[in-house]
Design an enzyme around this catalytic site. Structure first.
Site, mmCIF file in Angstrom:
data_model
loop_
_atom_site.group_PDB
_atom_site.id
_atom_site.type_symbol
_atom_site.label_atom_id
_atom_site.label_comp_id
_atom_site.label_asym_id
_atom_site.label_seq_id
_atom_site.Cartn_x
_atom_site.Cartn_y
_atom_site.Cartn_z
ATOM 1 N N ARG A 164 0.822 -1.202 0.000
ATOM 2 C CA ARG A 164 0.000 0.000 0.000
ATOM 3 C C ARG A 164 0.862 1.262 0.000
ATOM 4 N NH1 ARG A 164 -4.694 -0.534 2.043
ATOM 5 N NH2 ARG A 164 -4.219 -1.375 4.095
ATOM 6 N N TYR A 165 1.916 1.234 0.784
ATOM 7 C CA TYR A 165 2.763 2.413 0.938
ATOM 8 C C TYR A 165 3.979 2.271 0.017
ATOM 9 C CZ TYR A 165 0.206 3.138 5.355
ATOM 10 O OH TYR A 165 -0.746 3.334 6.307
ATOM 11 N N ARG A 223 7.190 0.103 1.810
ATOM 12 C CA ARG A 223 7.070 -1.023 2.732
ATOM 13 C C ARG A 223 5.890 -1.914 2.377
ATOM 14 N NH1 ARG A 223 5.448 3.749 4.599
ATOM 15 N NH2 ARG A 223 3.943 4.019 6.278
ATOM 16 N N CYS A 261 -3.722 -17.847 14.538
ATOM 17 C CA CYS A 261 -3.242 -17.103 15.700
ATOM 18 C C CYS A 261 -3.359 -18.015 16.916
ATOM 19 C CB CYS A 261 -4.085 -15.864 15.948
ATOM 20 S SG CYS A 261 -4.122 -14.751 14.531
ATOM 21 N N CYS A 316 -9.029 -12.557 18.327
ATOM 22 C CA CYS A 316 -9.605 -11.321 18.845
ATOM 23 C C CYS A 316 -10.916 -11.083 18.119
ATOM 24 C CB CYS A 316 -8.674 -10.151 18.573
ATOM 25 S SG CYS A 316 -6.957 -10.508 18.992
ATOM 26 N N CYS A 320 -11.088 -8.699 15.077
ATOM 27 C CA CYS A 320 -9.945 -8.777 14.162
ATOM 28 C C CYS A 320 -10.271 -8.215 12.784
ATOM 29 C CB CYS A 320 -9.479 -10.218 14.008
ATOM 30 S SG CYS A 320 -8.113 -10.349 12.816
ATOM 31 N N ARG A 358 -8.808 -8.797 10.155
ATOM 32 C CA ARG A 358 -8.634 -9.821 9.111
ATOM 33 C C ARG A 358 -9.485 -11.052 9.383
ATOM 34 N NH1 ARG A 358 -2.820 -8.481 9.516
ATOM 35 N NH2 ARG A 358 -2.843 -6.470 8.464
ATOM 36 N N ASP A 363 -11.353 -0.832 13.104
ATOM 37 C CA ASP A 363 -11.758 -0.860 11.696
ATOM 38 C C ASP A 363 -13.222 -1.271 11.571
ATOM 39 O OD1 ASP A 363 -9.227 -0.143 10.831
ATOM 40 O OD2 ASP A 363 -8.540 -2.227 10.710
ATOM 41 N N ASP A 394 -7.180 3.709 10.295
ATOM 42 C CA ASP A 394 -6.744 3.101 9.042
ATOM 43 C C ASP A 394 -7.894 3.395 8.077
ATOM 44 O OD1 ASP A 394 -5.144 1.725 7.281
ATOM 45 O OD2 ASP A 394 -4.846 0.000 8.607
ATOM 46 N N LYS A 448 -2.896 4.591 7.192
ATOM 47 C CA LYS A 448 -3.090 5.076 8.559
ATOM 48 C C LYS A 448 -2.963 6.596 8.611
ATOM 49 C CE LYS A 448 -1.171 0.790 10.378
ATOM 50 N NZ LYS A 448 -0.763 0.184 9.091
HETATM 51 C C1 LIG Z 1 0.127 -0.722 8.958
HETATM 52 C C2 LIG Z 1 0.655 -1.087 7.675
HETATM 53 C C3 LIG Z 1 2.009 -0.903 7.373
HETATM 54 C C4 LIG Z 1 2.981 -0.311 8.357
HETATM 55 O O1 LIG Z 1 2.674 1.038 8.627
HETATM 56 P P1 LIG Z 1 3.574 1.885 9.629
HETATM 57 O O2 LIG Z 1 2.817 3.168 9.803
HETATM 58 O O3 LIG Z 1 4.896 2.065 8.960
HETATM 59 O O4 LIG Z 1 3.706 1.111 10.886
HETATM 60 C C5 LIG Z 1 2.432 -1.260 6.124
HETATM 61 N N1 LIG Z 1 1.607 -1.760 5.200
HETATM 62 C C6 LIG Z 1 0.286 -1.920 5.449
HETATM 63 C C7 LIG Z 1 -0.593 -2.467 4.381
HETATM 64 C C8 LIG Z 1 -0.224 -1.599 6.703
HETATM 65 O O5 LIG Z 1 -1.523 -1.788 6.961
HETATM 66 S S1 SF4 Z 2 -5.973 -9.098 15.759
HETATM 67 FE FE1 SF4 Z 2 -6.463 -10.796 14.339
HETATM 68 S S2 SF4 Z 2 -4.492 -11.357 13.452
HETATM 69 FE FE2 SF4 Z 2 -4.048 -10.187 15.317
HETATM 70 S S3 SF4 Z 2 -3.866 -11.738 16.953
HETATM 71 FE FE3 SF4 Z 2 -5.969 -11.005 16.963
HETATM 72 S S4 SF4 Z 2 -7.051 -12.490 15.683
HETATM 73 FE FE4 SF4 Z 2 -4.876 -12.711 15.215
#
Ligand SMILES: *Cc1c(COP(=O)(O)O)cnc(C)c1O
Ligand code: SF4
Length: 395
Positions: A120-121, A124, A133, A137, A140, A142, A301, A338, A345
Protein backbone atom coordinates in the site's frame (compact mmCIF):
# COMPACT_ATOMS: atom_id res chain seq x y z
CA UNK A 1 -15.03 6.07 35.50
CA UNK A 2 -11.86 5.92 37.50
CA UNK A 3 -9.58 3.01 37.04
CA UNK A 4 -7.61 2.14 40.14
CA UNK A 5 -4.89 -0.46 40.22
CA UNK A 6 -2.08 -1.60 42.41
CA UNK A 7 0.94 -0.35 40.49
CA UNK A 8 3.40 -2.46 42.47
CA UNK A 9 1.72 -5.64 41.41
CA UNK A 10 1.99 -7.42 38.08
CA UNK A 11 -1.22 -9.14 37.21
CA UNK A 12 -1.54 -12.88 37.39
CA UNK A 13 -4.29 -15.24 36.47
CA UNK A 14 -6.91 -16.91 38.58
CA UNK A 15 -5.50 -20.40 38.62
CA UNK A 16 -8.38 -22.51 37.26
CA UNK A 17 -5.84 -25.05 36.10
CA UNK A 18 -4.28 -25.76 39.48
CA UNK A 19 -3.90 -29.44 38.64
CA UNK A 20 -1.66 -28.78 35.63
CA UNK A 21 2.03 -29.30 36.40
CA UNK A 22 4.16 -26.24 35.84
CA UNK A 23 6.25 -28.00 33.20
CA UNK A 24 3.12 -28.37 31.08
CA UNK A 25 1.77 -24.91 31.82
CA UNK A 26 5.02 -23.35 30.66
CA UNK A 27 5.14 -25.43 27.50
CA UNK A 28 3.72 -23.45 24.61
CA UNK A 29 2.67 -26.50 22.65
CA UNK A 30 0.67 -27.70 25.68
CA UNK A 31 -0.99 -24.27 25.79
CA UNK A 32 -1.88 -24.54 22.10
CA UNK A 33 -3.16 -28.10 22.35
CA UNK A 34 -5.35 -27.19 25.28
CA UNK A 35 -6.96 -24.10 23.85
CA UNK A 36 -10.63 -23.54 24.52
CA UNK A 37 -12.35 -23.75 21.17
CA UNK A 38 -15.83 -25.07 21.93
CA UNK A 39 -18.87 -23.78 23.73
CA UNK A 40 -19.05 -26.96 25.87
CA UNK A 41 -15.49 -26.43 27.11
CA UNK A 42 -16.23 -22.82 28.01
CA UNK A 43 -19.39 -23.73 29.88
CA UNK A 44 -17.44 -26.03 32.13
CA UNK A 45 -15.19 -23.18 33.16
CA UNK A 46 -17.38 -20.12 33.34
CA UNK A 47 -21.01 -19.02 33.63
CA UNK A 48 -21.75 -17.54 30.25
CA UNK A 49 -24.26 -14.80 29.61
CA UNK A 50 -26.99 -15.48 27.02
CA UNK A 51 -25.25 -13.07 24.68
CA UNK A 52 -22.03 -15.02 24.96
CA UNK A 53 -23.68 -18.40 24.49
CA UNK A 54 -25.33 -17.10 21.34
CA UNK A 55 -22.08 -15.63 20.12
CA UNK A 56 -20.18 -18.86 20.69
CA UNK A 57 -22.64 -20.97 18.79
CA UNK A 58 -22.24 -18.78 15.69
CA UNK A 59 -18.56 -17.91 15.95
CA UNK A 60 -17.33 -20.72 13.80
CA UNK A 61 -19.01 -19.26 10.71
CA UNK A 62 -17.21 -15.99 11.12
CA UNK A 63 -14.03 -16.16 13.17
CA UNK A 64 -13.29 -19.30 15.14
CA UNK A 65 -13.07 -19.12 18.90
CA UNK A 66 -9.77 -20.07 20.48
CA UNK A 67 -8.39 -19.01 23.85
CA UNK A 68 -5.16 -20.25 25.38
CA UNK A 69 -5.49 -21.52 28.98
CA UNK A 70 -2.93 -18.90 29.99
CA UNK A 71 -5.00 -16.03 28.58
CA UNK A 72 -8.28 -17.52 29.76
CA UNK A 73 -6.85 -17.40 33.26
CA UNK A 74 -6.85 -13.60 33.11
CA UNK A 75 -10.62 -13.47 32.70
CA UNK A 76 -12.65 -12.44 35.72
CA UNK A 77 -15.23 -15.20 35.93
CA UNK A 78 -17.55 -13.15 38.12
CA UNK A 79 -17.67 -10.19 35.78
CA UNK A 80 -19.39 -10.31 32.37
CA UNK A 81 -17.85 -6.89 31.70
CA UNK A 82 -14.30 -8.09 32.23
CA UNK A 83 -12.14 -6.30 29.63
CA UNK A 84 -10.13 -9.45 28.87
CA UNK A 85 -13.27 -11.52 28.44
CA UNK A 86 -14.79 -9.16 25.86
CA UNK A 87 -11.76 -9.48 23.61
CA UNK A 88 -11.88 -13.25 23.16
CA UNK A 89 -15.32 -14.62 24.10
CA UNK A 90 -17.74 -14.12 21.19
CA UNK A 91 -20.99 -12.27 21.85
CA UNK A 92 -24.24 -12.10 19.91
CA UNK A 93 -23.29 -8.61 18.70
CA UNK A 94 -20.94 -10.27 16.22
CA UNK A 95 -23.91 -11.41 14.18
CA UNK A 96 -25.18 -7.86 13.74
CA UNK A 97 -23.87 -6.37 10.52
CA UNK A 98 -24.28 -2.61 10.15
CA UNK A 99 -24.35 -0.63 6.90
CA UNK A 100 -20.81 0.74 7.00
CA UNK A 101 -19.16 -2.55 7.84
CA UNK A 102 -17.06 -4.53 5.39
CA UNK A 103 -15.32 -7.89 5.14
CA UNK A 104 -12.11 -6.18 4.08
CA UNK A 105 -12.46 -2.79 5.78
CA UNK A 106 -9.05 -1.36 4.90
CA UNK A 107 -8.98 -2.58 1.31
CA UNK A 108 -6.10 -5.02 1.65
CA UNK A 109 -7.21 -7.39 -1.09
CA UNK A 110 -7.24 -4.63 -3.70
CA UNK A 111 -3.64 -3.68 -2.83
CA UNK A 112 -2.37 -7.23 -2.96
CA UNK A 113 -0.09 -7.96 -5.93
CA UNK A 114 0.51 -11.59 -4.83
CA UNK A 115 -1.50 -13.66 -2.32
CA UNK A 116 -0.66 -12.69 1.25
CA UNK A 117 1.26 -9.53 0.42
CA UNK A 118 -0.16 -6.02 0.70
CA UNK A 119 1.78 -3.20 -0.95
CA UNK A 120 0.00 0.00 0.00
CA UNK A 121 2.76 2.41 0.94
CA UNK A 122 5.69 3.33 -1.32
CA UNK A 123 8.55 1.80 0.66
CA UNK A 124 7.07 -1.02 2.73
CA UNK A 125 4.95 -4.13 2.49
CA UNK A 126 2.73 -6.13 4.76
CA UNK A 127 3.54 -9.82 4.39
CA UNK A 128 0.87 -12.18 5.75
CA UNK A 129 2.71 -15.39 6.47
CA UNK A 130 0.02 -17.49 8.15
CA UNK A 131 -3.72 -17.38 8.78
CA UNK A 132 -3.59 -18.81 12.31
CA UNK A 133 -3.24 -17.10 15.70
CA UNK A 134 -2.78 -18.42 19.22
CA UNK A 135 -6.17 -16.97 20.14
CA UNK A 136 -8.68 -14.93 18.15
CA UNK A 137 -9.61 -11.32 18.85
CA UNK A 138 -13.29 -10.80 18.25
CA UNK A 139 -12.71 -7.49 16.44
CA UNK A 140 -9.95 -8.78 14.16
CA UNK A 141 -9.66 -6.69 11.03
CA UNK A 142 -8.63 -9.82 9.11
CA UNK A 143 -11.54 -11.98 10.29
CA UNK A 144 -12.17 -12.78 6.63
CA UNK A 145 -9.00 -14.79 6.44
CA UNK A 146 -7.71 -15.67 9.91
CA UNK A 147 -8.81 -18.93 11.57
CA UNK A 148 -10.17 -20.19 8.25
CA UNK A 149 -13.79 -19.90 9.40
CA UNK A 150 -14.96 -18.13 6.23
CA UNK A 151 -14.64 -19.39 2.68
CA UNK A 152 -11.82 -17.04 1.87
CA UNK A 153 -9.29 -19.55 0.54
CA UNK A 154 -6.27 -17.82 1.96
CA UNK A 155 -3.18 -19.59 0.72
CA UNK A 156 -0.20 -17.46 1.58
CA UNK A 157 2.87 -18.42 -0.33
CA UNK A 158 6.12 -17.52 1.36
CA UNK A 159 8.00 -18.07 -1.88
CA UNK A 160 5.76 -15.80 -3.93
CA UNK A 161 5.96 -13.09 -1.28
CA UNK A 162 9.74 -13.34 -1.07
CA UNK A 163 10.03 -13.25 -4.84
CA UNK A 164 7.90 -10.10 -5.02
CA UNK A 165 10.10 -8.38 -2.42
CA UNK A 166 13.28 -9.46 -4.23
CA UNK A 167 11.93 -7.93 -7.45
CA UNK A 168 10.88 -4.64 -5.88
CA UNK A 169 13.91 -2.60 -4.86
CA UNK A 170 11.71 0.17 -3.46
CA UNK A 171 10.69 -2.13 -0.58
CA UNK A 172 12.99 -1.22 2.31
CA UNK A 173 10.64 -2.29 5.13
CA UNK A 174 8.88 -5.64 5.52
CA UNK A 175 6.18 -6.15 8.13
CA UNK A 176 5.43 -9.80 8.84
CA UNK A 177 1.95 -10.38 10.10
CA UNK A 178 -1.00 -12.67 9.54
CA UNK A 179 -2.36 -14.38 11.50
CA UNK A 180 0.50 -14.56 13.89
CA UNK A 181 3.99 -15.11 12.44
CA UNK A 182 5.31 -16.42 15.76
CA UNK A 183 3.19 -19.53 15.29
CA UNK A 184 5.67 -20.58 12.62
CA UNK A 185 8.36 -22.92 13.86
CA UNK A 186 11.77 -21.56 14.81
CA UNK A 187 13.19 -23.22 11.69
CA UNK A 188 10.69 -21.63 9.38
CA UNK A 189 11.22 -18.21 10.95
CA UNK A 190 14.96 -18.68 10.70
CA UNK A 191 14.57 -19.45 7.00
CA UNK A 192 12.16 -16.56 6.33
CA UNK A 193 14.21 -13.96 8.19
CA UNK A 194 17.38 -15.30 6.59
CA UNK A 195 15.90 -14.96 3.09
CA UNK A 196 14.73 -11.41 3.84
CA UNK A 197 18.17 -10.47 5.19
CA UNK A 198 19.76 -11.68 1.95
CA UNK A 199 17.79 -9.05 0.03
CA UNK A 200 20.03 -6.02 -0.07
CA UNK A 201 17.30 -3.39 -0.33
CA UNK A 202 15.42 -4.70 2.72
CA UNK A 203 16.69 -2.52 5.55
CA UNK A 204 14.02 -2.95 8.16
CA UNK A 205 12.20 -6.10 9.28
CA UNK A 206 9.44 -6.17 11.83
CA UNK A 207 6.85 -8.60 13.11
CA UNK A 208 3.35 -7.88 14.37
CA UNK A 209 2.42 -10.52 16.93
CA UNK A 210 0.01 -11.03 19.77
CA UNK A 211 1.84 -14.18 20.87
CA UNK A 212 3.82 -12.44 23.64
CA UNK A 213 0.40 -11.60 25.14
CA UNK A 214 -1.68 -14.71 24.29
CA UNK A 215 1.12 -17.20 24.68
CA UNK A 216 4.20 -15.71 26.37
CA UNK A 217 5.57 -19.24 26.77
CA UNK A 218 6.31 -19.22 23.01
CA UNK A 219 9.07 -16.64 23.55
CA UNK A 220 11.67 -19.32 24.17
CA UNK A 221 15.45 -18.87 24.30
CA UNK A 222 15.74 -20.63 20.93
CA UNK A 223 13.23 -18.26 19.31
CA UNK A 224 15.18 -15.35 20.80
CA UNK A 225 18.34 -16.80 19.24
CA UNK A 226 16.67 -16.61 15.82
CA UNK A 227 15.96 -12.92 16.39
CA UNK A 228 19.48 -12.34 17.61
CA UNK A 229 20.91 -14.04 14.54
CA UNK A 230 18.94 -11.93 12.06
CA UNK A 231 18.57 -8.76 14.12
CA UNK A 232 17.58 -6.09 14.41
CA UNK A 233 14.06 -7.49 14.18
CA UNK A 234 11.47 -5.13 15.61
CA UNK A 235 8.36 -6.61 17.23
CA UNK A 236 5.00 -4.93 17.78
CA UNK A 237 2.98 -6.63 20.46
CA UNK A 238 -0.75 -6.04 20.92
CA UNK A 239 -2.22 -5.30 24.34
CA UNK A 240 -5.42 -3.42 25.03
CA UNK A 241 -5.77 -3.37 28.79
CA UNK A 242 -3.34 -3.19 31.74
CA UNK A 243 -4.62 -6.57 32.98
CA UNK A 244 -2.84 -8.18 30.02
CA UNK A 245 0.47 -6.93 31.38
CA UNK A 246 1.29 -9.91 33.54
CA UNK A 247 4.55 -11.08 35.03
CA UNK A 248 4.73 -13.68 32.24
CA UNK A 249 4.33 -11.04 29.53
CA UNK A 250 6.86 -8.82 31.25
CA UNK A 251 9.33 -11.71 31.34
CA UNK A 252 8.69 -12.53 27.67
CA UNK A 253 9.29 -8.89 26.71
CA UNK A 254 12.48 -8.95 28.70
CA UNK A 255 13.72 -12.03 26.84
CA UNK A 256 12.95 -10.36 23.51
CA UNK A 257 14.53 -7.14 24.58
CA UNK A 258 17.70 -8.84 25.79
CA UNK A 259 17.91 -10.53 22.38
CA UNK A 260 18.10 -7.05 20.87
CA UNK A 261 14.48 -6.78 19.76
CA UNK A 262 13.02 -3.24 20.00
CA UNK A 263 9.42 -3.52 21.17
CA UNK A 264 6.33 -1.49 20.36
CA UNK A 265 2.67 -1.93 21.20
CA UNK A 266 -0.49 -1.53 19.19
CA UNK A 267 -3.89 -1.22 20.83
CA UNK A 268 -7.34 -1.13 19.35
CA UNK A 269 -9.77 1.28 20.95
CA UNK A 270 -12.60 -0.95 22.19
CA UNK A 271 -15.89 0.01 23.74
CA UNK A 272 -15.97 -0.62 27.50
CA UNK A 273 -12.57 -2.26 27.33
CA UNK A 274 -10.11 0.60 27.02
CA UNK A 275 -11.98 3.67 25.75
CA UNK A 276 -11.07 5.51 28.90
CA UNK A 277 -8.14 7.77 29.71
CA UNK A 278 -7.40 6.21 33.13
CA UNK A 279 -7.30 2.71 31.66
CA UNK A 280 -5.11 3.77 28.74
CA UNK A 281 -2.78 5.67 31.03
CA UNK A 282 -2.40 2.62 33.26
CA UNK A 283 -1.73 0.51 30.17
CA UNK A 284 0.95 2.76 28.67
CA UNK A 285 2.65 3.09 32.04
CA UNK A 286 2.82 -0.68 32.35
CA UNK A 287 4.10 -0.97 28.78
CA UNK A 288 7.08 1.33 29.28
CA UNK A 289 7.92 -0.56 32.46
CA UNK A 290 8.05 -3.72 30.30
CA UNK A 291 10.43 -2.02 27.79
CA UNK A 292 7.61 -1.61 25.29
CA UNK A 293 7.08 1.71 23.55
CA UNK A 294 3.39 2.42 22.87
CA UNK A 295 3.19 2.83 19.08
CA UNK A 296 -0.39 3.06 17.82
CA UNK A 297 -3.91 3.20 19.16
CA UNK A 298 -6.22 2.23 16.31
CA UNK A 299 -9.75 3.37 15.86
CA UNK A 300 -11.43 -0.03 15.40
CA UNK A 301 -11.76 -0.86 11.70
CA UNK A 302 -15.24 -1.21 10.21
CA UNK A 303 -15.01 -4.98 10.22
CA UNK A 304 -18.24 -6.94 9.82
CA UNK A 305 -19.93 -7.61 13.16
CA UNK A 306 -17.86 -5.21 15.27
CA UNK A 307 -20.36 -2.47 16.16
CA UNK A 308 -20.71 -3.77 19.73
CA UNK A 309 -16.96 -3.37 20.24
CA UNK A 310 -16.22 -0.15 18.37
CA UNK A 311 -15.63 2.84 20.60
CA UNK A 312 -16.60 6.41 19.83
CA UNK A 313 -13.70 8.06 17.99
CA UNK A 314 -14.06 11.17 20.16
CA UNK A 315 -13.05 9.11 23.19
CA UNK A 316 -9.80 8.34 21.41
CA UNK A 317 -9.16 12.04 20.87
CA UNK A 318 -9.95 12.71 24.52
CA UNK A 319 -7.53 9.98 25.59
CA UNK A 320 -4.77 11.55 23.50
CA UNK A 321 -5.50 14.93 25.07
CA UNK A 322 -5.20 13.38 28.51
CA UNK A 323 -1.93 11.65 27.72
CA UNK A 324 0.15 14.23 25.82
CA UNK A 325 1.96 16.49 28.28
CA UNK A 326 0.34 14.79 31.25
CA UNK A 327 2.72 11.86 31.16
CA UNK A 328 6.07 10.66 29.78
CA UNK A 329 6.34 11.44 26.09
CA UNK A 330 7.70 7.94 25.41
CA UNK A 331 4.47 6.53 26.81
CA UNK A 332 2.25 8.44 24.38
CA UNK A 333 1.20 6.45 21.28
CA UNK A 334 -0.25 7.88 18.06
CA UNK A 335 -3.99 7.54 17.60
CA UNK A 336 -4.81 6.58 13.99
CA UNK A 337 -7.64 5.60 11.70
CA UNK A 338 -6.74 3.10 9.04
CA UNK A 339 -8.75 4.81 6.31
CA UNK A 340 -11.54 2.65 4.89
CA UNK A 341 -10.83 1.20 1.45
CA UNK A 342 -7.08 1.51 1.62
CA UNK A 343 -6.18 5.11 2.40
CA UNK A 344 -3.59 4.03 4.95
CA UNK A 345 -3.09 5.08 8.56
CA UNK A 346 -3.94 8.68 9.28
CA UNK A 347 -3.14 10.36 12.61
CA UNK A 348 -6.10 11.77 14.51
CA UNK A 349 -4.99 14.39 16.99
CA UNK A 350 -6.61 16.76 19.44
CA UNK A 351 -6.52 20.29 18.05
CA UNK A 352 -3.62 22.32 19.43
CA UNK A 353 -3.41 24.95 16.68
CA UNK A 354 -5.83 27.81 17.22
CA UNK A 355 -4.71 30.06 14.36
CA UNK A 356 -1.83 30.17 11.94
CA UNK A 357 -0.99 32.94 9.46
CA UNK A 358 2.09 34.68 8.02
CA UNK A 359 2.69 36.48 11.32
CA UNK A 360 2.44 33.77 13.94
CA UNK A 361 1.04 30.51 15.13
CA UNK A 362 -1.35 30.65 18.08
CA UNK A 363 -1.67 27.38 19.91
CA UNK A 364 -2.77 25.74 23.12
CA UNK A 365 -0.60 23.69 25.44
CA UNK A 366 -1.61 20.52 27.31
CA UNK A 367 -3.35 22.61 29.97
CA UNK A 368 -5.38 24.51 27.41
CA UNK A 369 -3.38 27.76 27.87
CA UNK A 370 -2.82 29.94 24.81
CA UNK A 371 0.65 30.65 23.38
CA UNK A 372 2.00 32.55 20.40
CA UNK A 373 5.12 31.80 18.40
CA UNK A 374 6.09 34.41 15.77
CA UNK A 375 6.74 33.18 12.26
CA UNK A 376 8.32 36.39 10.97
CA UNK A 377 11.71 37.56 12.12
CA UNK A 378 11.32 40.62 14.35
CA UNK A 379 13.27 43.87 13.76
CA UNK A 380 16.89 43.92 15.03
CA UNK A 381 16.92 45.09 18.66
CA UNK A 382 19.15 48.15 17.90
CA UNK A 383 16.68 49.48 15.35
CA UNK A 384 13.79 48.98 17.66
CA UNK A 385 15.66 50.70 20.51
CA UNK A 386 16.43 53.69 18.26
CA UNK A 387 12.75 53.98 17.51
CA UNK A 388 11.18 53.31 20.94
CA UNK A 389 13.90 53.39 23.60
CA UNK A 390 15.05 50.23 25.44
CA UNK A 391 12.43 50.32 28.24
CA UNK A 392 9.57 50.05 25.78
CA UNK A 393 10.73 46.83 24.15
CA UNK A 394 9.19 43.76 25.57
CA UNK A 395 11.34 40.73 24.78
C1 LIG B 1 0.13 -0.72 8.96
C2 LIG B 1 0.65 -1.09 7.68
C3 LIG B 1 2.01 -0.90 7.37
C4 LIG B 1 2.98 -0.31 8.36
O1 LIG B 1 2.67 1.04 8.63
P1 LIG B 1 3.57 1.88 9.63
O2 LIG B 1 2.82 3.17 9.80
O3 LIG B 1 4.90 2.07 8.96
O4 LIG B 1 3.71 1.11 10.89
C5 LIG B 1 2.43 -1.26 6.12
N1 LIG B 1 1.61 -1.76 5.20
C6 LIG B 1 0.29 -1.92 5.45
C7 LIG B 1 -0.59 -2.47 4.38
C8 LIG B 1 -0.22 -1.60 6.70
O5 LIG B 1 -1.52 -1.79 6.96
S1 SF4 C 1 -5.97 -9.10 15.76
FE1 SF4 C 1 -6.46 -10.80 14.34
S2 SF4 C 1 -4.49 -11.36 13.45
FE2 SF4 C 1 -4.05 -10.19 15.32
S3 SF4 C 1 -3.87 -11.74 16.95
FE3 SF4 C 1 -5.97 -11.00 16.96
S4 SF4 C 1 -7.05 -12.49 15.68
FE4 SF4 C 1 -4.88 -12.71 15.22
Amino acid sequence: MTYIEDRRKWYSGQGFWKNVPESKWKDWSWQLRNRITKLEQLEELIDLTDEERDGCSHANNKLAMAITPYFFNLIDREDPNCPVRKQVIPRAGEMVVTTDEMLDPVGEDSHSPVPGLVHRYPDRVLFLVTDRCAAYCRYCTRSRLVSNAQDYNFSPSLEQGLEYIRNHPEVRDVLLSGGDPLLLSDNKLDYLLGELRKIEHVEFIRIGSRIPVFLPQRITPSLCDVFKKHGPIWVSIHTNHPKECTQEVKDACERLSFAGVPLGNQSVLLKDVNDDADVMKALVHRLVRMRVRPYYIYQCDLITGSSHLRADLRKGIEIMRELRGHTTGYAVPQFVIDAPNGGGKVPINPEYIVKIDDEAIHFKNFEGKLYRYPLKAGAPVEEAEAQFGPEEIVM
